[in-house]
Design a protein around this motif. Structure first.
Motif, PDB file in Angstrom:
ATOM      1  N   VAL A 293       0.852  -1.193   0.000  1.00 12.16           N
ATOM      2  CA  VAL A 293       0.000   0.000   0.000  1.00 12.16           C
ATOM      3  C   VAL A 293       0.885   1.240   0.000  1.00 12.16           C
ATOM      4  CG1 VAL A 293      -1.756   1.307   1.258  1.00 12.16           C
ATOM      5  CG2 VAL A 293      -1.863  -1.210   1.203  1.00 12.16           C
ATOM      6  N   ALA A 294       0.742   2.061  -1.039  1.00 11.70           N
ATOM      7  CA  ALA A 294       1.526   3.302  -1.131  1.00 11.70           C
ATOM      8  C   ALA A 294       0.780   4.480  -0.522  1.00 11.70           C
ATOM      9  CB  ALA A 294       1.861   3.594  -2.589  1.00 11.70           C
ATOM     10  N   VAL A 295      -0.530   4.521  -0.746  1.00 10.84           N
ATOM     11  CA  VAL A 295      -1.370   5.596  -0.218  1.00 10.84           C
ATOM     12  C   VAL A 295      -2.674   4.974   0.255  1.00 10.84           C
ATOM     13  CG1 VAL A 295      -2.603   7.749  -0.741  1.00 10.84           C
ATOM     14  CG2 VAL A 295      -0.383   7.291  -1.812  1.00 10.84           C
ATOM     15  N   ASP A 296      -3.130   5.388   1.434  1.00  8.01           N
ATOM     16  CA  ASP A 296      -4.385   4.872   1.993  1.00  8.01           C
ATOM     17  C   ASP A 296      -5.190   6.071   2.491  1.00  8.01           C
ATOM     18  OD1 ASP A 296      -6.457   3.701   3.477  1.00  8.01           O
ATOM     19  OD2 ASP A 296      -5.184   2.057   4.190  1.00  8.01           O
ATOM     20  N   THR A 297      -6.308   6.359   1.801  1.00  3.77           N
ATOM     21  CA  THR A 297      -7.116   7.528   2.167  1.00  3.77           C
ATOM     22  C   THR A 297      -8.429   7.135   2.844  1.00  3.77           C
ATOM     23  OG1 THR A 297      -8.275   7.645   0.030  1.00  3.77           O
ATOM     24  CG2 THR A 297      -6.147   8.798   0.206  1.00  3.77           C
ATOM     25  N   ILE A 298      -8.559   5.867   3.248  1.00  9.53           N
ATOM     26  CA  ILE A 298      -9.799   5.417   3.893  1.00  9.53           C
ATOM     27  C   ILE A 298      -9.987   6.167   5.211  1.00  9.53           C
ATOM     28  CG2 ILE A 298     -11.080   3.455   4.805  1.00  9.53           C
ATOM     29  CD1 ILE A 298     -10.551   3.134   1.859  1.00  9.53           C
ATOM     30  N   GLU A 299     -11.156   6.764   5.388  1.00  4.19           N
ATOM     31  CA  GLU A 299     -11.447   7.494   6.622  1.00  4.19           C
ATOM     32  C   GLU A 299     -12.955   7.554   6.844  1.00  4.19           C
ATOM     33  OE1 GLU A 299     -10.548  11.670   6.428  1.00  4.19           O
ATOM     34  OE2 GLU A 299     -11.012  11.776   4.284  1.00  4.19           O
ATOM     35  N   ASP A 300     -13.323   7.821   8.068  1.00  4.00           N
ATOM     36  CA  ASP A 300     -14.706   8.103   8.406  1.00  4.00           C
ATOM     37  C   ASP A 300     -14.949   9.553   8.005  1.00  4.00           C
ATOM     38  OD1 ASP A 300     -17.200   7.453   9.342  1.00  4.00           O
ATOM     39  OD2 ASP A 300     -16.764   7.951  11.428  1.00  4.00           O
ATOM     40  N   MET A 301     -15.849   9.802   7.057  1.00  3.19           N
ATOM     41  CA  MET A 301     -15.998  11.137   6.483  1.00  3.19           C
ATOM     42  C   MET A 301     -17.459  11.563   6.453  1.00  3.19           C
ATOM     43  SD  MET A 301     -15.670  10.430   2.346  1.00  3.19           S
ATOM     44  CE  MET A 301     -13.962   9.868   2.414  1.00  3.19           C
ATOM     45  N   PRO A 302     -17.696  12.881   6.432  1.00  5.73           N
ATOM     46  CA  PRO A 302     -19.062  13.340   6.180  1.00  5.73           C
ATOM     47  C   PRO A 302     -19.502  12.888   4.791  1.00  5.73           C
ATOM     48  CG  PRO A 302     -17.612  15.161   6.808  1.00  5.73           C
ATOM     49  CD  PRO A 302     -16.742  13.985   6.556  1.00  5.73           C
ATOM     50  N   TYR A 303     -20.768  12.565   4.644  1.00  4.80           N
ATOM     51  CA  TYR A 303     -21.251  12.144   3.329  1.00  4.80           C
ATOM     52  C   TYR A 303     -21.000  13.236   2.291  1.00  4.80           C
ATOM     53  CZ  TYR A 303     -24.237  10.006  -0.206  1.00  4.80           C
ATOM     54  OH  TYR A 303     -24.703   9.434  -1.369  1.00  4.80           O
ATOM     55  N   ARG A 308     -14.024  12.815  -2.270  1.00  6.48           N
ATOM     56  CA  ARG A 308     -12.685  12.333  -1.888  1.00  6.48           C
ATOM     57  C   ARG A 308     -12.471  10.864  -2.252  1.00  6.48           C
ATOM     58  NH1 ARG A 308     -12.529  13.977   4.405  1.00  6.48           N
ATOM     59  NH2 ARG A 308     -13.183  16.161   4.230  1.00  6.48           N
ATOM     60  N   ILE A 309     -13.543  10.122  -2.443  1.00  8.60           N
ATOM     61  CA  ILE A 309     -13.404   8.678  -2.653  1.00  8.60           C
ATOM     62  C   ILE A 309     -12.801   8.380  -4.019  1.00  8.60           C
ATOM     63  CG2 ILE A 309     -14.642   6.482  -2.821  1.00  8.60           C
ATOM     64  CD1 ILE A 309     -16.650   7.586  -0.790  1.00  8.60           C
ATOM     65  N   HIS A 310     -13.410   8.876  -5.082  1.00  6.44           N
ATOM     66  CA  HIS A 310     -12.944   8.570  -6.437  1.00  6.44           C
ATOM     67  C   HIS A 310     -12.033   9.649  -6.999  1.00  6.44           C
ATOM     68  CE1 HIS A 310     -15.265   4.885  -7.554  1.00  6.44           C
ATOM     69  NE2 HIS A 310     -15.927   5.253  -6.478  1.00  6.44           N
ATOM     70  N   MET A 311     -12.016  10.835  -6.376  1.00  4.58           N
ATOM     71  CA  MET A 311     -11.114  11.921  -6.779  1.00  4.58           C
ATOM     72  C   MET A 311     -11.182  12.204  -8.279  1.00  4.58           C
ATOM     73  SD  MET A 311      -7.820  11.082  -4.344  1.00  4.58           S
ATOM     74  CE  MET A 311      -6.883  12.444  -5.029  1.00  4.58           C
TER      75      MET A 311
END
Length: 465
Positions: A293-303, A308-311
């Motif tokens: 894993v080089a980058v991991d952006t998984i987070e609990d986020m406001p809907y 941010r998910i697919h950028m």
């Protein structure tokens, strides 16, 4: 009307009642009015109307019907995969009103509102809408094509949540339609795109979903095969509420792309999970273990932070997109996919190639029958390239055709209308629907638009034409 005094064509006199701008080629503001997000489609209509409300749309349609002028409609232009040549273009970009009924959990959305407008209006009430991978897209046009949401496996298609439409039909009539009132018109608008009228507003259900777990896990592109095989196996085990996509990204070295992703070749698994964040993290363990894993952006986020998910790109660009629906991804399908776009194809010109996990709520029958024909697919394959120059356009076209041809043995034979790409001849356009649904759409076209005024882009022809 801003341009009334400059229009010399007698036929345009009736448009003087329109409150928004009415412009012809060469007039100030024309180019800005006709330009949408996808710059690959350069529109050159004879007249463009910047509608400010339903009355403007009705007036424009009555004029078009009286003069036999073909009509197209555009809100944001994200789906502008075809140039509009001659005729009348109605821009709904000024119609952005959103009204929220928090008690009934409903949103009434005007024709030109973006999903961003809807999310921002709903969020203070803890509510959310079923939007796609970019909240910059127009809510109505997206929904008319069925609407494949980021949270689709958990909650279904955007169309599934529509309660009613207000629609102007080509004869200039403005009417309400829902499951009880004008049910055939209601059917044709949910998955039939813009075949039978121009929607001036829609009312849809909202979800009590203030936060989600979402983001992407990025691995260097050389680990594509390991991550893809692990993701494919994983998709066969996860709950319906787990929504995900596998993506290959060949990103250019431009400042708009953040480091360290800029200029790299990446394999990504993007996820959205509406349940308990800890459970979502536990479910993700096999993906994080499948490849470095080089980058991991998984987070609990406001809907509201869904982008941010697919950028997806935030700025307009000239793009060629396409899709095909897949029944399954057996090992030989994965091998075919890798042979076309994997790390052994270093000169692949496609910016993005994505396989979305379908199934779950996306495979369940709609509460009210609709024109969506994707409920039998377990995956959706999407490809996108940026048409920077003519040689690139040719290479993208060849790579796109080769990819979908290689994957066709595993497909349903159909596409989804919003991601279909440039509509070809009638047989190509018909691939978005089953033969039975397409025949029904043609019959409805004969009823509501017998003169085929709404014939630009991905439309059905009236029966007998």
């Amino acid at each position: 009307m801003t341009a009334a005094h400059h229009l010399n064509t007698p036929d345009l006199f009736a448009l003087s009642e329109i409150h928004g701008p009415v412009l012809r080629p060469g007039e100030d503001g024309y180019a800005e009015e006709v330009t949408g997000f996808n710059l690959a489609a350069l529109h050159t209509p004879d007249v463009v109307v910047g509608a400010t409300g339903a009355d403007d749309i009705v007036t424009a349609l009555r004029w078009a019907s009286a003069t036999g002028t073909p009509v197209a409609v555009q809100s944001t232009g994200h789906g502008a995969n075809f140039p509009i040549d001659h005729g009348l273009l109605i821009s709904t970009a000024r119609m952005t009103d959103v009204r929220i009924d928090p008690q009934e959990r409903l949103a009434t959305v005007a024709a030109g509102a973006k999903w961003r407008h809807v999310l921002d209006a709903a969020a203070p009430h803890g509510l959310a809408a079923l939007c796609g991978t970019s909240t910059d897209a127009g809510a109505v046009g997206y929904t008319l094509g069925g609407g494949l949401p980021v949270m689709g496996r958990a909650y279904g298609y955007a169309t599934d949540l529509v309660r009613s439409f207000q629609v102007a039909t080509p004869d200039g009539a403005l009417q309400e339609c829902d499951a009880a009132q004008e049910p055939e018109l209601f059917w044709a608008l949910r998955g039939g795109k813009g075949n039978v009228g121009i929607v001036t507003s829609m009312t849809c259900e909202l979800l009590p979903l203030p936060t989600i777990l979402g983001g992407g896990i990025y691995s260097p592109g050389e680990h594509t095969e390991a991550l893809l095989r692990a993701w494919t196996d994983w998709t066969r085990t996860v709950p319906d509420e787990m929504c995900s996509a596998f993506t290959l990204l060949r990103l250019p070295p431009i400042p708009e792309i953040p480091e360290p992703l800029r200029g790299g070749f990446w394999a990504r698994v993007a996820i959205a999970w509406p349940g308990d964040p800890a459970e979502g993290e536990r479910l993700l363990a096999p993906i994080r273990e499948a490849a470095p894993v080089a980058v991991d952006t998984i987070e609990d986020m406001p809907y509201t932070a869904l982008d941010r998910i697919h950028m997806e790109p935030q700025d307009p660009l000239p793009a060629r997109e396409s899709c095909s629906l897949l029944r399954d991804l057996p090992p030989e399908a994965i091998a075919a996919f890798l042979s076309q776009v994997g790390p052994e194809v270093p000169d692949c010109p496609l910016l993005l190639v994505e396989i979305r996990h379908m199934g779950g709520a996306l495979s369940r029958p709609a509460r009210q029958e609709d024109a969506i024909c994707a409920r039998d697919a377990n995956y959706l394959l999407e490809a996108m390239g940026v048409l920077a120059a003519p040689p690139a356009a040719e290479a993208i076209e060849q790579a796109t055709t080769a990819l979908h041809t290689a994957m066709s043995p595993y497909g349903t034979g159909r596409t989804m209308i919003n991601i279909h790409g440039t509509p070809g001849d009638e047989s190509d356009r018909a691939r978005a629907w089953t033969p039975e649904v397409y025949a029904r759409l043609r019959k409805d076209k004969s009823t509501y638009d017998p003169a085929n005024l709404l014939r630009f882009g991905h439309t059905a022809s009236p029966s007998g034409v």
